[in-house]
Design an enzyme around this catalytic site. Structure first.
Site, short mmCIF file in Angstrom:
data_model
loop_
_atom_site.label_atom_id
_atom_site.label_comp_id
_atom_site.label_asym_id
_atom_site.label_seq_id
_atom_site.Cartn_x
_atom_site.Cartn_y
_atom_site.Cartn_z
N THR A 56 -3.07 -3.47 -3.98
CA THR A 56 -2.12 -2.37 -4.09
C THR A 56 -1.32 -2.46 -5.38
O THR A 56 -1.14 -1.46 -6.08
CB THR A 56 -1.17 -2.38 -2.88
OG1 THR A 56 -1.94 -2.21 -1.69
CG2 THR A 56 -0.17 -1.25 -2.97
N TYR A 119 -8.18 7.62 4.03
CA TYR A 119 -8.13 9.09 4.05
C TYR A 119 -8.74 9.65 5.32
O TYR A 119 -8.05 10.27 6.12
CB TYR A 119 -8.79 9.71 2.81
CG TYR A 119 -8.54 11.21 2.73
CD1 TYR A 119 -7.34 11.68 2.21
CD2 TYR A 119 -9.46 12.13 3.18
CE1 TYR A 119 -7.07 13.05 2.16
CE2 TYR A 119 -9.21 13.49 3.15
CZ TYR A 119 -8.01 13.95 2.63
OH TYR A 119 -7.75 15.30 2.60
N TYR A 145 -9.28 -6.40 4.15
CA TYR A 145 -7.91 -6.05 3.78
C TYR A 145 -7.42 -5.01 4.79
O TYR A 145 -7.85 -3.87 4.78
CB TYR A 145 -7.90 -5.51 2.35
CG TYR A 145 -6.56 -5.15 1.76
CD1 TYR A 145 -5.36 -5.33 2.43
CD2 TYR A 145 -6.51 -4.62 0.47
CE1 TYR A 145 -4.16 -4.99 1.86
CE2 TYR A 145 -5.31 -4.27 -0.12
CZ TYR A 145 -4.13 -4.46 0.57
OH TYR A 145 -2.94 -4.11 0.00
N LYS A 173 -6.95 -10.42 4.99
CA LYS A 173 -5.64 -10.27 4.37
C LYS A 173 -4.93 -9.19 5.18
O LYS A 173 -5.29 -8.02 5.12
CB LYS A 173 -5.78 -9.88 2.91
CG LYS A 173 -4.43 -9.80 2.19
CD LYS A 173 -4.10 -8.40 1.77
CE LYS A 173 -2.78 -8.36 1.04
NZ LYS A 173 -2.39 -7.01 0.63
#
Length: 305
Positions: A56, A119, A145, A173
């Site tokens: 990110t 999305y 993730y 993660k």
């Protein structure tokens, strides 16, 4: 104290502090590969245990596929072989994710981090098919993730159990900030390595069995987060708690006068490391917010910079 060793089956034995390194830009917002690599060097030289380009904080959704490939190449060339480089390769489509994973493997990344597709909503079957396809495409350890606040797709514990059966899946993660979910995931899957994905949960993550943390604070102040991890690893929980409290203060300072990510790159500038702007529509803190950030950081007793 809970063991925070990485899972025995994790080929990279990921542990400790793994910053989601920043992507640097020139003033015109074009990619600055040299400074991107220099930031990886900045954190490695200050004791981190791995690097995660294109998380990110690496602004990966704002980059083209070519730019993402160039970031991975730059970071691998700079610090590959010194610490594990786990490259973010996730995308909304399986096709694009596989292409980025294949490139990461071809240039020497040590592992890949695959964010849950975003999305469009996914059910467990779609998530399972996606991760299986990526795992089949490359021979690198794969780290899931999990960040449902950004992707809109949360993995159930039952889906995680199916994902854990994929040979290439080495760890998770977790940025859900859902401590009960994370605790149950760790309890149910000792074969996986878990990394706490929030600076607010570095100490808590270690307490419940994470082997380390992916820390945005460590992008600007790696020394602080490394000291917290090492205090915990040495059995000094009191000191680790104190340093976690310092991280809370740094997090709050980063959020003042703008978005959290703007705090990271602005703090780096205050440390005389200029990674350039964030890519639009994101933006750095303005002059007033920067002054407030500096004042707040200078008031934090345990922060050496």
């Amino acid at each position: 104290m809970v063991s925070h060793d990485p899972a025995p089956a994790d080929p990279l034995s990921l542990h400790g502090v793994v910053p989601p390194t920043v992507t640097a830009f020139h003033d015109d917002e074009s990619l600055d590969e040299e400074t991107t690599a220099a930031h990886a060097r900045f954190v490695v030289d200050r004791g981190v245990h791995g690097v995660f380009p294109l998380g990110t904080n690496g602004e990966f959704p704002l980059l083209s596929d070519d730019e993402r490939d160039r970031v991975v190449e730059a970071v691998v060339d700079e610090v590959g072989g010194e610490v594990p480089v786990i490259a973010g390769v996730g995308a909304p489509s399986t096709h694009r994710t596989i292409a980025r994973a294949e490139h990461a493997a071809s240039v020497g990344a040590d592992g890949i981090v695959v964010v849950t597709p975003y999305y469009y909503p996914l059910d467990g079957r779609a998530a399972l098919d996606h991760y299986r396809a990526v795992a089949d495409a490359v021979s690198l350890p794969l780290y899931i993730y999990h960040i449902p606040s950004k992707t809109g797709n949360e993995l159930s514990l039952s889906t995680l159990s199916e994902l854990a059966a994929i040979d290439a899946v080495a760890g998770v993660k977790d940025s859900s900030k859902n401590v009960p979910w994370l605790a149950q995931a760790i309890d149910g899957h000792p074969e996986l390595t878990f990394l706490a994905g929030s600076d607010s949960l570095v100490f808590t993550g270690l307490e419940i069995g994470c082997s380390g943390a992916v820390s945005a604070v460590a992008n600007a102040f790696p020394e602080l987060v490394v000291d917290c991890y090492e205090a915990y690893a040495d059995g000094d929980e009191e000191r680790a708690r104190e340093l976690q409290s310092t991280m809370f203060e740094v997090r709050d300072a980063f959020k003042a006068g703008g978005a959290y990510m703007s705090g990271v790159k602005t703090a780096l500038r205050l440390r005389e490391f200029d990674a350039g702007p964030l890519r639009s529509p994101l933006r750095l803190k303005d002059e007033e917010a920067t002054a407030e950030l500096r004042d707040r950081l200078e008031s934090i007793d345990d922060l050496e910079w």
